[in-house]
Structure formats: C-alpha cells, structure tokens
Design a protein around this motif. Structure first.
Motif, mmCIF file in Angstrom:
data_model
loop_
_atom_site.group_PDB
_atom_site.id
_atom_site.type_symbol
_atom_site.label_atom_id
_atom_site.label_comp_id
_atom_site.label_asym_id
_atom_site.label_seq_id
_atom_site.Cartn_x
_atom_site.Cartn_y
_atom_site.Cartn_z
ATOM 1 N N ALA A 190 4.512 15.215 14.784
ATOM 2 C CA ALA A 190 3.717 13.908 15.077
ATOM 3 C C ALA A 190 4.229 12.739 14.367
ATOM 4 O O ALA A 190 3.816 11.731 14.795
ATOM 5 C CB ALA A 190 2.211 14.435 15.130
ATOM 6 N N ARG A 199 0.892 6.589 29.225
ATOM 7 C CA ARG A 199 -0.287 7.482 29.186
ATOM 8 C C ARG A 199 -0.638 8.061 30.429
ATOM 9 O O ARG A 199 -1.385 8.917 30.716
ATOM 10 C CB ARG A 199 -1.176 6.715 28.564
ATOM 11 C CG ARG A 199 -1.154 6.508 27.024
ATOM 12 C CD ARG A 199 -2.508 6.147 26.336
ATOM 13 N NE ARG A 199 -2.342 6.090 24.784
ATOM 14 C CZ ARG A 199 -2.265 6.926 23.880
ATOM 15 N NH1 ARG A 199 -2.451 8.316 24.472
ATOM 16 N NH2 ARG A 199 -2.329 6.884 22.496
ATOM 17 N N ARG A 204 2.547 13.173 29.590
ATOM 18 C CA ARG A 204 2.067 12.515 28.163
ATOM 19 C C ARG A 204 0.704 13.014 28.225
ATOM 20 O O ARG A 204 0.093 13.471 27.234
ATOM 21 C CB ARG A 204 1.825 11.108 28.454
ATOM 22 C CG ARG A 204 1.178 10.297 27.404
ATOM 23 C CD ARG A 204 2.109 10.056 25.958
ATOM 24 N NE ARG A 204 1.477 9.613 24.925
ATOM 25 C CZ ARG A 204 1.730 8.228 24.815
ATOM 26 N NH1 ARG A 204 2.414 7.501 25.711
ATOM 27 N NH2 ARG A 204 1.128 7.499 23.856
ATOM 28 N N GLN A 205 -0.206 13.260 29.156
ATOM 29 C CA GLN A 205 -1.513 13.893 29.116
ATOM 30 C C GLN A 205 -1.549 15.096 28.777
ATOM 31 O O GLN A 205 -2.183 15.581 27.837
ATOM 32 C CB GLN A 205 -2.128 13.625 30.575
ATOM 33 C CG GLN A 205 -2.519 12.214 31.077
ATOM 34 C CD GLN A 205 -2.662 11.960 32.599
ATOM 35 O OE1 GLN A 205 -2.821 13.113 33.380
ATOM 36 N NE2 GLN A 205 -2.694 10.754 33.047
ATOM 37 N N LEU A 207 0.706 16.432 26.421
ATOM 38 C CA LEU A 207 0.997 16.439 25.412
ATOM 39 C C LEU A 207 -0.198 16.190 24.447
ATOM 40 O O LEU A 207 -0.570 16.746 23.621
ATOM 41 C CB LEU A 207 2.251 15.301 24.849
ATOM 42 C CG LEU A 207 2.747 15.241 23.485
ATOM 43 C CD1 LEU A 207 3.289 16.691 22.969
ATOM 44 C CD2 LEU A 207 3.795 13.961 23.512
ATOM 45 N N ASP A 208 -0.816 14.911 24.988
ATOM 46 C CA ASP A 208 -1.909 14.666 24.157
ATOM 47 C C ASP A 208 -3.114 15.786 24.300
ATOM 48 O O ASP A 208 -3.902 15.861 23.037
ATOM 49 C CB ASP A 208 -2.739 13.146 24.789
ATOM 50 C CG ASP A 208 -1.743 12.309 24.544
ATOM 51 O OD1 ASP A 208 -0.834 12.195 23.686
ATOM 52 O OD2 ASP A 208 -2.006 10.895 25.080
ATOM 53 N N TYR A 211 -2.374 18.299 21.475
ATOM 54 C CA TYR A 211 -2.765 17.988 20.381
ATOM 55 C C TYR A 211 -4.450 17.782 19.968
ATOM 56 O O TYR A 211 -4.962 18.382 18.840
ATOM 57 C CB TYR A 211 -2.222 16.580 19.965
ATOM 58 C CG TYR A 211 -0.908 16.635 19.225
ATOM 59 C CD1 TYR A 211 -0.653 16.613 17.853
ATOM 60 C CD2 TYR A 211 0.401 16.706 19.912
ATOM 61 C CE1 TYR A 211 0.673 16.797 17.271
ATOM 62 C CE2 TYR A 211 1.777 17.000 19.572
ATOM 63 C CZ TYR A 211 1.597 16.682 18.025
ATOM 64 O OH TYR A 211 2.736 16.947 17.600
ATOM 65 N N ALA A 212 -5.056 17.463 21.103
ATOM 66 C CA ALA A 212 -6.459 17.325 20.843
ATOM 67 C C ALA A 212 -7.046 18.925 20.733
ATOM 68 O O ALA A 212 -7.930 19.183 20.082
ATOM 69 C CB ALA A 212 -6.993 17.024 22.379
ATOM 70 N N THR A 217 -3.951 14.540 15.544
ATOM 71 C CA THR A 217 -3.773 13.293 16.297
ATOM 72 C C THR A 217 -2.364 13.451 16.895
ATOM 73 O O THR A 217 -1.662 13.747 16.373
ATOM 74 C CB THR A 217 -3.817 12.085 15.293
ATOM 75 O OG1 THR A 217 -5.034 12.205 14.529
ATOM 76 C CG2 THR A 217 -3.423 10.779 15.917
ATOM 77 N N PRO A 218 -2.194 12.964 18.188
ATOM 78 C CA PRO A 218 -0.960 12.956 19.081
ATOM 79 C C PRO A 218 -0.067 11.909 18.381
ATOM 80 O O PRO A 218 -0.496 11.010 17.704
ATOM 81 C CB PRO A 218 -1.260 12.690 20.627
ATOM 82 C CG PRO A 218 -2.577 11.973 20.403
ATOM 83 C CD PRO A 218 -3.349 12.515 18.931
ATOM 84 N N THR A 220 2.373 8.994 18.193
ATOM 85 C CA THR A 220 2.327 7.483 18.641
ATOM 86 C C THR A 220 3.766 6.934 18.936
ATOM 87 O O THR A 220 4.361 7.007 18.000
ATOM 88 C CB THR A 220 1.598 6.578 17.553
ATOM 89 O OG1 THR A 220 0.380 6.982 17.144
ATOM 90 C CG2 THR A 220 1.650 5.106 18.149
ATOM 91 N N GLU A 224 7.747 3.533 24.696
ATOM 92 C CA GLU A 224 7.132 4.134 25.926
ATOM 93 C C GLU A 224 8.043 3.614 27.206
ATOM 94 O O GLU A 224 8.571 2.587 27.460
ATOM 95 C CB GLU A 224 5.796 3.526 25.928
ATOM 96 C CG GLU A 224 4.753 4.214 25.115
ATOM 97 C CD GLU A 224 3.345 3.766 25.583
ATOM 98 O OE1 GLU A 224 2.468 4.685 25.522
ATOM 99 O OE2 GLU A 224 2.837 2.678 25.503
#
Length: 304
Positions: A190, A199, A204-205, A207-208, A211-212, A217-218, A220, A224
C-alpha cells in the motif's frame, strides 16, 4: 387496429430525435410523409402521441409508454430477419460486437482469433466503448452482442451471461526490490507508487474492499486510468510502479512480473457477454459466445 412496422419505425425515430426534420432525414423520407405516418398512427391508436406545442416534438406520457412496446415489436421483427439471414448464410454473415477496453485484448480478440479461423466467410464489426455506451447500442439494435466485465446489475432490457474469468495479479518490474520479499504484506504494498483504475471500476472496488476487510488503508494511486493497458505495463516496466493486471495481459508483456502478494488479495474479474433480453441468438452470436468460453479455457490452461 394494425399499425404497420414502417409507421412504428418512423414513430420511434421521432421519439429518438425529438425533431420531425431530423427524424425524416434519418428515415430517408420527406417530412410530410413522416407527419402523415404519425397522424395515421395516432388515428389508429386513438392516442395523442406527441406534444406539438413546443418547438421540439416531445412524446406525451402515452407516447412514451407506447414507445416501449413499439420498440419491442420492431426489435423482434428485426431479430427475426437477422436470424433467418444468419441461418441461410451458414458460416458467413455479419456479426456486430461491442467490447470495453478492459475486455478487448484479453477476451474479445483471442475469441475472434478462434472464430474467424473457423468461419472465414464471417464479417465482424467491432466497436469499443464504455459499458453504458454499449448498453445503449445493444438496446438500439446497433450491436448484436457486447463483451464487458460482469456487473452486479444491468439495464432491464439486457441480459448478461458469464463466459470467462480474468485472474488479476499485482504487477511490478523485473528486479523490483519487493520481489526479494515473499510474501509481501498488504501494508507494505500500500505504501508503493501505484497505477490503478478509477474508483468506479469493479477492479478498484475489489482492491479497496480487500483492504477494508483487513482493516487497512488502501493504496492511493499516483496515476489513475480508465483501465490497465499494455501501455500502463510499459510504465511499470520502466519504474518502481505497482499495478493490477489480468494474467492474460502479462503473457505478451515484457519487463514485468507478478508479485506474490498477501493471500488476502484474491482479485478476479468475471467476463460476460450481453445481448438484448429475449433476443433470438443467431448461429454467429452463439459461435462467438462459445469462442469466448473456449479462449478463456485456453488461458486458464484447462484446454489445449
């Protein structure tokens, strides 16, 4: 009451263009002929289909409701014609395919390599666009099928069917320092410089969400993009970037390798073929669906 298909088609053109002159031009008829057709349709249905008080010609509430049913009638007729033509054409004919940028190289082109070799008389038109654009083109009858990442929900007029899966991997350049650490934790990767889809993308969803789920924290992203392409992999090969890419895309990429990321990061993307709900599948459409499935098996290594 027996409205003709021609009157229904003219009516739908006026609904789409909102202007008699433009609709007449699109239908290759004169404006008086188009107006006469609309009047005939209103007389036969007993409905006021358009509000002509404004400069633009707007459908009334009854007109909008009637348009939904008219579109189904016209679509069914056109499907019947195309299906009959496809049956008589055998291995020839025209297949109109839509693809997203994310599925073009990894799913559609490998499938076409198989399909065109087997059906040398087949002609294909290939349109690339974002999913929403392809949905509209399918509903309008401009495309026969579209290939896109599977979505949680699609418009009610369309139906999607899974035809394969992209296994996604974290990718780094050859010689990257992280390759000396196995496995690499989510917290460590990360902190790296990332190239990621926006996003709104399912990747991407995912991946996030991973992490959640881990309470972290995913990443940054520094950059993009709409989708991870061969060009993005060239950037990764030339620097200390990280990205996530389909395994199939790595086969032809040089200078990059998959990173053994933490086991909490299983990323995959289902690939679907879409068509209008209730559409009659021509032999060419069925052959494309089967080619997509076979191409995916070849990538997975479960078929030769």
């Amino acid at each position: 009451m027996n409205p003709s298909l021609r009157d229904l088609s003219y009516f739908l053109a006026v609904v789409a263009h909102g202007h008699l002159g433009r609709a007449a031009s699109a239908c290759a008829v004169t404006q008086p002929a188009l107006s006469k057709s609309l009047k005939r349709l209103e007389d036969e249905t007993g409905l006021a289909l358009f509000d002509r008080s404004a400069r633009a010609v707007r459908p009334t509430a009854a007109g909008l409701a009637f348009a939904e049913h008219a579109r189904k009638v016209v679509d069914q007729y056109e499907d019947a014609i195309r299906h009959a033509q496809a049956l008589s054409a055998g291995d020839v004919g025209l297949l109109r395919i839509g693809a997203t940028a994310a599925t073009m190289d990894t799913a559609v082109l490998p499938a076409l390599e198989l399909l065109l070799a087997e059906r040398p008389g087949l002609r294909v038109t290939l349109t690339m666009g974002v999913a929403d654009e392809l949905h509209d083109l399918l509903e309008q009858g401009v495309l026969d099928v579209a290939v896109a990442p599977m979505e949680r929900a699609t418009p009610g007029a369309l139906r999607q069917q899974a035809v394969g899966r992209d296994d996604l991997q974290v990718v780094v350049r050859r010689g990257h320092p992280l390759l000396k650490r196995t496995p690499v934790g989510l917290d460590v990767i990360a902190q790296q410089r990332w190239i990621l889809p926006k996003r709104t993308s399912l990747l991407r969803q995912q991946l996030d969400a991973a992490y959640a789920h881990a309470g972290l924290t995913p990443p940054t992203p520094v950059l993009e993009v709409d989708f991870v392409s061969a060009g993005a992999l060239k950037l990764v090969a030339g620097g200390d970037w990280l990205t996530v890419a389909p395994a199939a895309l790595l086969e032809d990429a040089s200078g990059v390798v998959a990173l053994a990321a933490a086991p909490q990061l299983p990323l995959r993307r289902e690939v679907a073929v879409l068509a209008r709900r209730g559409a009659t599948w021509s032999p060419q459409m069925k052959a494309m669906r089967e080619a997509l499935q076979r191409a995916n098996r070849n990538v997975d290594g479960t078929a030769s």
